[in-house]
Write an enzyme that holds these catalytic residues in place. Sequence first.
Site, PDB file in Angstrom:
ATOM      1  N   LYS A 167       1.110  -1.237  -0.019  1.00  0.00           N
ATOM      2  CA  LYS A 167       0.131  -0.060   0.066  1.00  0.00           C
ATOM      3  C   LYS A 167       0.725   1.114   0.106  1.00  0.00           C
ATOM      4  O   LYS A 167       0.685   2.167  -0.838  1.00  0.00           O
ATOM      5  CB  LYS A 167      -1.143   0.100   1.274  1.00  0.00           C
ATOM      6  CG  LYS A 167      -1.758   1.312   1.174  1.00  0.00           C
ATOM      7  CD  LYS A 167      -2.641   1.481   0.175  1.00  0.00           C
ATOM      8  CE  LYS A 167      -3.686   2.870   0.211  1.00  0.00           C
ATOM      9  NZ  LYS A 167      -4.404   3.063   1.345  1.00  0.00           N
ATOM     10  N   LYS A 235       0.819  11.768   5.878  1.00  0.00           N
ATOM     11  CA  LYS A 235       0.788  10.665   6.708  1.00  0.00           C
ATOM     12  C   LYS A 235       1.499   9.562   5.808  1.00  0.00           C
ATOM     13  O   LYS A 235       2.582   8.746   6.284  1.00  0.00           O
ATOM     14  CB  LYS A 235      -0.648  10.314   7.430  1.00  0.00           C
ATOM     15  CG  LYS A 235      -0.391   9.196   8.374  1.00  0.00           C
ATOM     16  CD  LYS A 235      -0.740   8.064   7.790  1.00  0.00           C
ATOM     17  CE  LYS A 235      -2.247   7.786   7.597  1.00  0.00           C
ATOM     18  NZ  LYS A 235      -2.828   6.762   6.906  1.00  0.00           N
TER      19      LYS A 235
END
Length: 295
Positions: A167, A235
């Site tokens: 991811k 993030k």
Amino acid sequence: MKIGFIGTGNMGAPMAANILASGHQLTVYDVSSGATEELVRAGAKRAENLTSLAIGSDLVILSLPGPSEVASVFAEVLPSMVSGQILIDMSTNSPELVKGIAEEAKRVGVGFLDAPVSGGVRGAKKGILTIMVGGDKALFDSVEELLSTMGENIFHAGDVGSGNVAKLINNSLAFSIMMANAEAIVLGSKAGVNPTVLWDIVRVSSGSSLTWQGGIKTILQDRLPTAFTVDLACKDIDLATELATDLNMDLEIVSVAQKMLKRFQASGLGQEDILATIKSLEDANQVVVRGVWDK
């Protein structure tokens, strides 16, 4: 199967809705009670707290903003879980953190998988997410049917943590390409090329990508959503660069995208969609590309 779902925000709510629609008993929890209202109206039960959700579920799913939230919720949920239960973290997370969670879960007989997703809110609503899973293959096989209620491209990436490695790589690529795409469309416009024509040219040429086809078109139509914020992008790209640092690898291109995103975040765009970063490029170059779509 009794499913507990923690985190019913932009992504979690439609994912949970698809689980409910498939016939599973669903209990939901979110720190914002309003985030669960639509699911409760559809037939889900709202847990009063994390403990009651964990006790009443065969399998618990987390869909949370990031590592700190996952660590906090995990610390509260695990003491209420028993051997034979399963915990799946579908947040985008730190590979090292999920490895630690898996070890703690294993000590009490709780199965664990990390299973972050790609496809955005649209993919979550349609149940067509890509799901990247790390963990024991037999455990993955036992929950693949459940995962298929939320996604259509489901991959077993390897051991725990592998799902998040995949991811973070995917998102790093996407963000780097998005930043390059935004610069390209502004450059073309500043040089006098019709942005819609340029979009069409690149769309059928070697520079094309999903982010060009969808993201740049959205910018040109001035239909900027608030689906994936700059804060979330920062993030995720931070987690990717931390992973690279842990492996003694420099990510030169990704680091440029990271610096751009941090600059946009510092300029006040943190809560806007990542595509809204085009505003800063427009201002810096005295060019407007939003709303010029003429096709």
